[in-house]
Design a protein around this motif. Sequence first.
Motif, mmCIF file in Angstrom:
data_model
loop_
_atom_site.group_PDB
_atom_site.id
_atom_site.type_symbol
_atom_site.label_atom_id
_atom_site.label_comp_id
_atom_site.label_asym_id
_atom_site.label_seq_id
_atom_site.Cartn_x
_atom_site.Cartn_y
_atom_site.Cartn_z
ATOM 1 N N VAL A 101 0.936 -1.272 0.066
ATOM 2 C CA VAL A 101 0.047 -0.045 0.021
ATOM 3 C C VAL A 101 0.979 1.224 -0.110
ATOM 4 O O VAL A 101 1.844 1.335 0.623
ATOM 5 C CB VAL A 101 -0.909 -0.052 1.103
ATOM 6 N N ARG A 102 0.653 2.240 -1.053
ATOM 7 C CA ARG A 102 1.699 3.308 -1.188
ATOM 8 C C ARG A 102 0.738 4.482 -0.831
ATOM 9 O O ARG A 102 1.345 5.539 -0.587
ATOM 10 C CB ARG A 102 2.308 3.381 -2.479
ATOM 11 N N THR A 103 -0.525 4.557 -1.042
ATOM 12 C CA THR A 103 -1.466 5.887 -0.850
ATOM 13 C C THR A 103 -2.494 5.417 0.183
ATOM 14 O O THR A 103 -2.926 4.324 0.542
ATOM 15 C CB THR A 103 -2.008 6.357 -2.035
ATOM 16 N N ARG A 104 -2.987 6.776 0.615
ATOM 17 C CA ARG A 104 -4.070 6.738 1.644
ATOM 18 C C ARG A 104 -5.297 5.676 1.226
ATOM 19 O O ARG A 104 -5.759 4.965 1.939
ATOM 20 C CB ARG A 104 -4.366 8.118 1.989
ATOM 21 N N LEU A 122 -7.641 1.532 3.288
ATOM 22 C CA LEU A 122 -9.136 0.675 3.636
ATOM 23 C C LEU A 122 -9.294 -0.412 2.909
ATOM 24 O O LEU A 122 -9.580 -1.623 3.487
ATOM 25 C CB LEU A 122 -10.343 1.801 3.875
ATOM 26 N N PRO A 123 -9.233 -0.308 1.580
ATOM 27 C CA PRO A 123 -9.322 -1.509 0.596
ATOM 28 C C PRO A 123 -8.461 -3.014 1.181
ATOM 29 O O PRO A 123 -9.149 -3.995 1.347
ATOM 30 C CB PRO A 123 -9.099 -1.326 -0.617
ATOM 31 N N ALA A 124 -7.414 -2.713 1.497
ATOM 32 C CA ALA A 124 -6.297 -3.463 2.000
ATOM 33 C C ALA A 124 -6.669 -4.021 3.260
ATOM 34 O O ALA A 124 -6.559 -5.245 3.405
ATOM 35 C CB ALA A 124 -4.830 -2.993 1.743
ATOM 36 N N VAL A 125 -7.217 -3.340 4.163
ATOM 37 C CA VAL A 125 -7.398 -3.610 5.320
ATOM 38 C C VAL A 125 -8.558 -4.458 5.324
ATOM 39 O O VAL A 125 -8.967 -5.565 5.963
ATOM 40 C CB VAL A 125 -7.793 -2.444 6.252
ATOM 41 N N LYS A 126 -9.715 -4.314 4.530
ATOM 42 C CA LYS A 126 -10.571 -5.108 4.191
ATOM 43 C C LYS A 126 -10.574 -6.538 3.736
ATOM 44 O O LYS A 126 -10.852 -7.488 4.243
ATOM 45 C CB LYS A 126 -11.765 -4.268 3.180
ATOM 46 N N ALA A 127 -9.536 -6.357 2.584
ATOM 47 C CA ALA A 127 -8.995 -7.663 2.185
ATOM 48 C C ALA A 127 -8.522 -8.815 3.250
ATOM 49 O O ALA A 127 -8.794 -9.932 3.389
ATOM 50 C CB ALA A 127 -8.045 -7.522 0.991
ATOM 51 N N ALA A 128 -7.617 -8.023 4.127
ATOM 52 C CA ALA A 128 -7.013 -8.626 5.178
ATOM 53 C C ALA A 128 -8.073 -9.361 6.072
ATOM 54 O O ALA A 128 -8.018 -10.486 6.648
ATOM 55 C CB ALA A 128 -6.157 -7.931 5.929
ATOM 56 N N ARG A 129 -9.010 -8.626 6.474
ATOM 57 C CA ARG A 129 -9.986 -8.843 7.292
ATOM 58 C C ARG A 129 -10.876 -10.101 6.715
ATOM 59 O O ARG A 129 -11.426 -10.874 7.509
ATOM 60 C CB ARG A 129 -11.007 -7.484 7.873
ATOM 61 N N GLU A 130 -11.244 -9.832 5.524
ATOM 62 C CA GLU A 130 -12.053 -10.927 4.789
ATOM 63 C C GLU A 130 -11.693 -12.184 4.817
ATOM 64 O O GLU A 130 -12.380 -13.434 4.778
ATOM 65 C CB GLU A 130 -12.713 -10.345 3.645
ATOM 66 N N ARG A 131 -10.277 -12.155 4.504
ATOM 67 C CA ARG A 131 -9.515 -13.356 4.433
ATOM 68 C C ARG A 131 -9.518 -14.387 5.745
ATOM 69 O O ARG A 131 -9.075 -13.808 6.738
ATOM 70 C CB ARG A 131 -8.065 -13.251 3.756
ATOM 71 N N LEU A 185 -0.858 -10.285 4.826
ATOM 72 C CA LEU A 185 0.203 -9.280 5.147
ATOM 73 C C LEU A 185 0.025 -8.303 4.205
ATOM 74 O O LEU A 185 -0.128 -8.097 2.993
ATOM 75 C CB LEU A 185 1.618 -10.004 4.882
ATOM 76 N N ILE A 186 0.039 -6.749 5.070
ATOM 77 C CA ILE A 186 0.017 -5.735 4.133
ATOM 78 C C ILE A 186 1.547 -4.804 4.453
ATOM 79 O O ILE A 186 1.849 -4.537 5.516
ATOM 80 C CB ILE A 186 -1.074 -4.686 4.584
ATOM 81 N N ASN A 187 2.073 -4.647 3.196
ATOM 82 C CA ASN A 187 3.507 -3.516 3.532
ATOM 83 C C ASN A 187 2.835 -2.216 3.236
ATOM 84 O O ASN A 187 2.692 -1.909 2.321
ATOM 85 C CB ASN A 187 4.220 -4.294 2.256
ATOM 86 N N PHE A 188 2.998 -1.465 4.320
ATOM 87 C CA PHE A 188 2.519 0.001 3.910
ATOM 88 C C PHE A 188 3.826 0.727 3.828
ATOM 89 O O PHE A 188 4.402 0.896 4.865
ATOM 90 C CB PHE A 188 1.738 0.435 5.323
ATOM 91 N N LEU A 189 3.903 1.277 2.695
ATOM 92 C CA LEU A 189 5.072 2.022 2.383
ATOM 93 C C LEU A 189 4.824 3.650 2.773
ATOM 94 O O LEU A 189 4.151 4.079 2.000
ATOM 95 C CB LEU A 189 5.379 2.107 0.926
ATOM 96 N N VAL A 190 5.166 4.072 3.932
ATOM 97 C CA VAL A 190 4.880 5.355 4.562
ATOM 98 C C VAL A 190 5.904 6.290 4.586
ATOM 99 O O VAL A 190 7.278 5.976 3.974
ATOM 100 C CB VAL A 190 4.519 4.950 5.992
#
Lengths: 580, 197
Positions: free
Chosen positions: A519-522, A526-535, A540-545
């Motif tokens: 994940v690179r942008t704001r 949320l879509p990434a978090v949703k995908a993680a929660r649904e699975r 794993l989500i790599n947040f490039l902050v």
Amino acid sequence: MSEAKFAGTRLTGAEILWATLEGEGVREVFGYPGGAILPAYDALRKFPIRHILVRHEQGAVHMADGYARASGKVGVAVATSGPGATNMVTGIATAMMDSIPLLCVTGQVSSKVLGTDAFQEIDITGITLPVTKHNYLVTRAEDIAPVIREALLVARSGRPGPVLVDITKDAQQGSATYDFAASAPEPYRPHPMLRAEEDSVLKAAELIRSAKRPVILAGHGMIQSGARKQVLALAERLQIPVASTLLGLGGFPASHPLSLGMMGMHGEAWVNQAIQQSDLLIACGMRFDDRVTGSLATYAIYAKKIHIEIDPAEINKNVKVDVALIGDLAEVLETLLPHLAPREGESAWMREVNAMKGECSVRDIQNLPDTGHLYAAHVMNDLWHATHGKAIVVTDVGQHQMWEAQYYKHEDPRTLITSGGLGTMGFALPAAIGAKVACPEKEVWVIAGDGGFQMTAAELSTIAQENLDINIAVVNNGYLGMVRQWQEFFYEKNYESSPILSPDYVKLADAHGIPGVAVRTRGEVLPAVKAARERKGPFLINFLVEKEDSVYPMIAAGSALHEMIRRPGHNPLIETAQDV
Amino acid sequence: MLHTFVALVEDKPGVLTRVASLFRRLNINIVSLTVGHSEKTGVSRMTIVSDASPTAGHRIMASLYKLENVLQVDDVGQAACVSRELALIKVAATPKTRSHIFELAEVFRARIVDLAPESLMIEITGVESKIEGLIQVLNESDDRILEISRTGRMVMRRGQHTSRVLDAMRVPSGESESEPIAEDDEAEITEEADLPQ
């Protein structure tokens, strides 16, 4: 039950170990086999105890630690002698500093060769002496049951802590008559200096009644003691605002109107201001750590102090107090509350504190225009929203840990699991495994920086092997972020050895059969978090902050609590988040 | 300042290490430490003298209690108690130079417990200042001290006999408190008033 099944029968020491653990209600252990503990592993299959095979013994202890923090039960870790045992030391020290009840069982070379530098022999009871609450060396099969039972009692009684039991190989191989009931330990001898005397209670009640600007300091003890009801009653009865330590977060509900949030080095400005202006601090199960007080000479100089604490050695250690009530927090508050009459309506002091709050929280982070930058604060805030503040969040140590504490509002006890006292990097991933094993029905998130994650990333393989439904957020800024921040503030931006290379975490997860996304942008958060929660299963989500962001506000080590380093004005990110 | 603690501890391997390690961890120097059996089997009595800040007493005592093997701790700081130390002092002395040492021993109520052609050994019991007084006098009279072995301070509270061990182990002693004992005959007078310093 095995204590009944085997009672009075002749068993090997190894069998006695597991039968005793089973009798004590232990159903999950975290461990790693090896020569000196092999007899125990050989007997394991006869008992209904789940063994989670770790990748490093430090991980086993952190898992037992996460298990204990999430469940309140004693966590159990097992390792072999020598390197297996020494690898546990960091985990044990982590638990010791945060008063976590653990039982660590290590194998030891046979008693006949003790002290001869035999293969994989190490004096682990000597090594762990300063980092355990107590430890034991067991050389005879008949001692195993009583020692294990006593060790569990010691671990969870009084101020909890880790206990290590080192069992020689011949003790595991020998046999003895097993009797669970007869192995019961003496009742725990309470610390003889435990006392909340009647006149101290009355004095405390008088101080509370006459205080104009009181603040409750809620620490880890509130969670350990299960004193939410009593602390809520105290706060609500007299309209006293509640500040939390890092380990106290979740003890008092964050959404409560009297909740201030975290105090200390990275606490919100209004919290520290409230403490500095207070005329009475009511410390509930906390120990005035240097990260909480800043400079002691200038700490809350106008305030009288009441210290409610289970460990008499903590009284007057850092901060001199006016009244000490020594005992279990819930019990002490139960004796104190009847002396306090309710006060109606919002106090002038609370209005003052709320005014400070408004001044500090300039804007809401949610309303910031998307500048294309991804800040860690965004990630924490969005994660909090998506999980309704109800997930168990296990953090590592560093900037992300502080951002999590600032932006994820914990409503319930045991939902923030983090290494406070020792500040152990690499804690999050294994501790989350323990938390998930303890609470399989709960949503568990790991939040780790790119530095700490790489310290114990091998446990990804444990997650894959056990197929644990754990969501992993790596907050990746390409630096050892907190080190970089200190170098920026105090070492003239000499970023020596703080930039750190990371592997492609999504590929690394993929190599373990774990799906992931970067994940690179704001907008992608949320879509990434949703995908993680649904699975169902790990994700794993790599947040490039943002690479060079800092945690604000900050009190430099040794400065006064009100002397905060504030975020420079030109930075678009606000300092504090206000609830939406 | 010096703090004196009396600790009753379980008589088990490693207990001394745990107690000593506690002082090491607090960065407090142990001035003297004596250990021996108490009136109860399985319980040892330690007298620990340590040099720490005046306010450290509470924390040391509270920390000692946190050790699982420690049954009871008493900070005898200002309490009325009898304090003793035993010292063996070997002094170089020939038959010609012995006699004035005998006189010194007499004054200090010490005993000569060994006599060799070129040395003699003095046994002395008392408070630290008395022992240090003898050592000082020996040095000042040009007697060469060859060896000194001191036990370190051991103390016991005066009066009120109740077994602290039984108390610690929660066994009712069944004994009534005895009358306070009259001043310990010669002890304090001899040691604090009469002696040359």
